[in-house]
Structures are given as C-alpha cells and as structure tokens.
Design an enzyme around this catalytic site. Structure first.
Site, PDB file in Angstrom:
ATOM      1  CD  GLU A 137      -2.852   0.852   2.535  1.00 60.24           C
ATOM      2  OE1 GLU A 137      -2.918  -0.208   3.204  1.00 60.24           O
ATOM      3  OE2 GLU A 137      -3.355   1.918   2.900  1.00 60.24           O
ATOM      4  CG  ASP A 188      -3.065   9.056   7.600  1.00 60.09           C
ATOM      5  OD1 ASP A 188      -3.049   7.834   7.834  1.00 60.09           O
ATOM      6  OD2 ASP A 188      -3.290   9.534   6.474  1.00 60.09           O
ATOM      7  CE1 TYR A 192      -7.782  -0.066   6.837  1.00 56.81           C
ATOM      8  CE2 TYR A 192      -6.569   0.094   4.793  1.00 56.81           C
ATOM      9  CZ  TYR A 192      -6.631   0.261   6.151  1.00 56.81           C
ATOM     10  OH  TYR A 192      -5.543   0.755   6.828  1.00 56.81           O
TER      11      TYR A 192
END
Lengths: 254, 393
Positions: free
Chosen positions: A44, A55, A169
């Site tokens: 990834e 993040d 995911y």
C-alpha cells in the site's frame, strides 16, 4: 482486477503501507521493495497529502516530509512504476480525494493503471461519494477498496462490502492510523462482523496493528490480511535501513 | 448513491472517513427532529432573547452614510450579541442539540477564538464539557480569547501542525472526533464541513437575516437594495443572505480576505482566488496548488484565515446570485478605524472587511437606496493586532 484478491486468498497475509517519497523518493522505493522481500503480500503506497485527517502523527510526519522533498501525485506514479519493474506484488495507492479530483478521476485511474497500480484506497471518500470513481476504476481495471469501521452498522457494512473490490478494509478501532501498544479493544468484533458482510471478498484489517501477535490475532478472527503502516514508518523515522525494514516485515509475517 | 439533500448544486457532500458517517447520519436525523419540535424552538428562543440579547439592533449609521455620500447604511449589530459575535447564534443551537442527543463532551475548532469562546460559553451555561482546538499561531495573536475560553472552563488544545491556524485546528478536531465519536459532539463553527453542518449552521445563523428583514421593513418600509457581510467560512454571510434568497431585488455582496493582495498569493479569498476542490468534508472553492495540496493562507483577521468556504456560497457565486470581492488587510484596517471614528463602533477585523466593501458600494449608489452591512463581531479582541500594525498608542 483479480490480482489483489488472489494475493490475499487463503489468509494469513500481510499488507505493508509506506508513504511514497519518504524519506526520499529513491529510498522509499528501496523500502517498498524491502517490504516485499520481507514477505508483504500487497504493497500500500501512500500518496502524500497536505491535510491527512484520517492519519495519526507518524503518517502526518512522513507525508509532510515527502511533500517537502517534491513528492507530487505524478511523482508517486513514477515511483509505482519503478517498484512495478522489480516485483509482481499488487500495489494499492492510498490517497486523499482532493488530489484525485484535481487530476480528474478518469485521468487518475488511467495514470495509476499505466504505472502498474492495481487498486485505490481513498480514506475520505465514503460509499455515498464514491460511485463515479468506482465506475471509472471498474472501467480502467482497478479495484476500489472501501472501508468499514466499528461504527458501521450491519446494514451499511453489507452495502459497502458490495461496493468494494480487491478487499474490504476494516478499520480496527476508532481514531486515526498509528501504532497502539495493545490490540484495540473491539477489533476482533468488527473483523467478525466484516467477515459476515463481505461474503467471498477478502478482509484486511488496519489501524493500530503493529506487532506479529496483533496480526496473528486478527488472522485468528478471520481477517485474510493484517495491514501495518505506522510501525514500519516509525522504524524508518528512527533511521532503519532497507535491510532493517525487511527484517521488521519478516518478523511481522511470522 | 450521491444524494442531492447533501449538496448545493455540485457543492457540499460528505467527504469524510467512514468512521464518521454514522455520526453524520445521526446528527442529520436528530437535527431534523429538533427543528420541528416546538419545545426545542422555544428553549432556543428563550436563550436567544434572555441570554444572548437578541434581537440585535439594526442601526442606521448616519455619520458613516454622510461620509460615504451615497446609499443609506444600516449596520446589523451582531457585535452586540452575547460573547461579542454572531458565533453565539450557531453555538447555542448546536449546544442544545448536543444536550438533547445525550452527549456530554463538545469539541470545536477555532480561528480567531470567537467560535471557541462562544462554544465555551454555551457549554458553561448548559453544564457541558468543552475542548477547543486552536492553532498555536492563532493562540499567539488572540491571547485574550484564549483566556476567556479557559475562564469559562474550556480546555484549549494548541495545534502545531501545518500553518498552525484554523485549517489545522479543523484537522485535529476531525481526528479527535474520529476517536471519540460515540460520546462527543463536534461543534463545527461555520457553514462548511460535511452535510448536515452547512445547512444546519445556516439555519441557526439565519436569525440575522430574519431580524434584519423585519427591522428594516419597520424602519424604511422596504427591503434593502444590498446586503454585505464578510466571508471566511461564510456563516454570518449566509445567515444574513439566506432569508432574502427569494427577493430578487436584494443584491448580496460577500467580502473575502484579500490579505496582502490577491496577486501576492498571501490571502484567504477562496472564491475570488481559488478553484473547486474538497477539504474538511465538502466540495467548494478552495485555495490549493496545482497538485491539490491545500495552500497556506493569510489574513490580518484570524477568523477569515481559512482556505475553504461554505458550499452554499460557491453555488451562489456560480449562479450569479451573490457577488464576492476581495478586501485587503490595509483596506480592512482603514474601515476598522473609520467605523470607530465616525460611529464609535469598533468592529472585529473580520467584520471590517464587510464594512469596507459596503462603504465602497454605498458611495456608488443613490441616496434613496439602502445597504445593510452585518457587523459580525466586535473588535476588542483585535486591539493588540491593530496596535502592532498601526503603531497606534
């Protein structure tokens, strides 16, 4: 389009994330290849963005540094092509939506495919907003991996899984990306729910997965793959050589 | 699957991580119920009147009108609202909604500190816990507001990432919310962000335009010819404009922060100087580089120092319903001083952008026309900044 699925078939797999362009464009390619040597089943590759809201500190830092050394989205395509010339491991680009929107969804898919990329993950593009990109990915032969999390209801999970391709995911826990000392509470439950919704689509689980025992526990719960990013990048921030990255990944794989 | 209810034309939407989507759905549902509930409306009305000091006056600025020599200038005095700015209107509505939803912790971002202060205030009066994210650059230039927030019991988290201003405070607030979404209410401060925030914040701020409309009809027996408000995220502007949307003869003018000048790149004028993009949950005009990285912005007014703008403004711009102009730091400072000198009203630096644009326009209009300028906040918080810039003692 089946490459990612095939790479994750059978379970016990590892997906490694690194930020393209960190610490330098050239070194990021070496570290990516070291991940592959260490046993990564899918790579990834993070496309640096100025405002990565999903993040944590580590990826914020590596993204900032990558941008400072000139890693534009177009440069990331070059890096993907470079990686692709050395390995057949599937490559997924993980990047926020605005740069995709600026390049144009269709063009972005085209450039990705031309660079040997197999799929995209767009963390700020939920199912409701992803229809047109999904169609363009399908037309261009790319997977568009959708995300689910602990707050996603069963009904929503089924809908999202049906829209996802490559794999589903699973965000293990609330919060942002980043290593946590213990495996997040509730991670097992969300993996089980995702498996139930995903049918025969593989399930990969990320966010807070940093150690071999975390990955093993997730495999135990039925996840086909564990996704590790910040732990690898933290090693690089601390000065790891590509060989040390390879050893770290190899240790995660078990 | 894109649903029109989340958009204004092509703008708006819900570009957020999946983790937050269920919370946005819940918020939309609960807000939808609350706005139809007479009990909620009555409670909000009570706080608006007796705690917030609404309605705020619509003041005929005689001396400013004479100075400009054109249209009659009225000022909608949001600076007299409790807390010193229009931010109260939105915050009180959302805080009551938060309480109704059974959440005890509120997080918010703030630029100038006005939204943070208002959030702290509303949390205090309702017995809720407030934590405010604020860029460390803004903390340095808005010391007084930081102290006010702390005094009212809020915790202030300095944000050191990026440009250390409002955009980065929003990033951090989003990250907090992703971790705390089950127990925490996110009190977004402007009419931007993911649906339902742009519509909800607009609804709460529309009290400005509704009052102004009634007040001017009483006073002049007619509607205004032009409404003027400053636009950062654009909540006071959309609150001013929205109740007049159907009145075709009422023109709208939004004053964006042109900073050191649109040509210098040192500004925050998203509509005048940006391109369509996606940030913080919505599609709208955005200041960004060729690769879609978000630009660092500049304005003398911390509350306008943001690279994006509310999605409804982007639509109003495209369909030509509203006009948006850039006002430089220097021009805003001129208006700041002028309004202080001729009317004894010290406007916020943000509001000074609107005052400048309104004065310029009024000069070109005839004496039987009426301009309403929304003074979104008072300028006490800006005195340190202005002392530094003017060298005034």
């Amino acid at each position: 389009m089946a490459r990612i699925r095939e790479a994750l078939a059978g379970g016990g797999k590892l997906i490694c994330y690194i930020t393209a362009g960190y610490p330098t464009p050239e070194l990021s390619v070496e570290h990516a290849l070291a991940c592959v040597d260490g046993g990564a089943d899918v790579l990834e590759l993070g496309v640096p963005f100025s405002d990565p809201v999903a993040d944590g500190k580590v990826i914020q830092y590596t993204s900032q540094k990558a941008l400072e050394n000139g890693t534009t989205p177009h440069r990331v395509f070059d890096l993907a092509r470079e990686i692709r010339s050395h390995t057949d491991v599937p490559i997924v680009l993980m990047g926020y939506y605005n740069p995709i929107f600026q390049i144009g969804e269709g063009r972005y898919v085209e450039l990705s495919a031309q660079s040997g990329v197999d799929g995209l993950i767009v963390p700020d593009l939920p199912c409701e907003e992803s229809l047109s990109l999904r169609q363009r990915c399908a037309a261009g032969g790319l997977d568009l991996v959708q995300l689910v999390g602990p707050t996603t209801s069963a009904e929503r999970m089924r809908r999202i899984a049906a829209a996802s391709s490559g794999f589903l995911y699973v965000v293990s826990s609330l919060g942002t990306t980043g290593a946590r000392n213990a495996l997040p509470v509730g991670a097992a439950a969300v993996v089980r729910r995702a498996r139930a919704a995903a049918g025969d689509l593989p399930v990969g689980v990320g966010f807070g997965i940093s150690r071999r025992e975390h990955a093993a526990a997730m495999h135990q719960e039925g996840a086909h793959a564990a996704i590790v990013g910040s732990a690898i990048l933290q090693g690089m921030i601390d000065g790891a050589s590509p060989e040390e990255t390879r050893r770290l990944v190899s240790g995660l794989k078990g | 699957m894109t649903k029109d209810r989340t958009r204004f034309g092509q703008y708006g939407g819900q570009y957020v991580p999946e983790i937050l989507m269920p919370a946005l759905e819940e918020l939309e549902r609960e807000y939808g119920k609350a706005r139809k509930d007479p009990g909620f409306r009555q409670e909000l009305g009570e706080y608006m009147r007796n705690y917030g000091g609404r309605p705020t006056p619509l003041y005929f600025a005689r001396r400013l009108t004479e100075k400009c020599g054109g249209a009659k200038i009225y000022l909608k005095r949001e600076d007299l609202c409790h807390g010193g700015a229009h931010k109260f209107n939105n915050v009180m509505g959302q805080a009551l909604l938060c309480k109704r939803m059974g959440k005890s912790r509120i997080i918010a971002e703030t630029g100038a500190g006005q939204h943070g202060t208002a959030t702290a205030m509303a949390a205090a009066v309702l017995g809720l816990r407030a934590e405010i994210y604020m860029g460390s650059e803004d903390i340095a230039r808005q010391e007084m507001n930081v102290f006010r927030m702390k005094l009212m019991g809020a915790k202030v988290h300095p944000v050191d990432s990026g440009s250390r201003t409002l955009k980065d405070a929003l990033n951090e607030a989003f990250r907090d919310w992703a971790a705390s979404v089950e127990s925490t209410y996110y009190m977004l401060g402007t009419a931007a962000g993911p649906h339902p925030y742009p519509a909800m914040v607009r609804d709460f701020q529309s009290v400005i335009g509704r009052e102004a409309r009634r007040q001017l009809l009483n006073r002049e027996g007619k509607l205004p010819d032009l409404l003027v408000a400053c636009v950062g995220g654009g909540s006071n502007a959309i609150g001013t404009f929205h109740p007049f949307l159907g009145d075709k003869d009422v023109a709208f003018l939004g004053a964006e922060a042109a900073g050191e000048g649109l040509s210098t790149g040192r500004h925050s004028a998203s509509i005048s100087g940006g391109r369509v993009g996606v940030l913080h949950g919505c599609k709208s005009y955005l200041l960004q580089d060729a690769d879609g990285m978000i630009s660092e912005t500049h304005s003398v007014a911390a509350g306008l120092d943001y690279p994006g703008v509310g999605p409804e403004h982007s639509l109003l711009k495209d369909i030509g319903r509203a006009e948006y102009v850039g006002v430089t730091d220097r021009e805003a400072l001129y208006a700041f001083r002028t309004l202080s000198e001729v009317e004894g009203i010290i406007p916020a630096l943000e509001s000074s952008h609107a005052v400048y644009a309104g004065m310029q326009r009024a000069k070109e209009m005839s004496k039987d026309q009426v301009v309403v300028i929304t003074v979104s906040g008072r300028g006490d918080k800006d005195l340190d900044t202005v002392i530094g810039l003017m060298g005034a003692r």
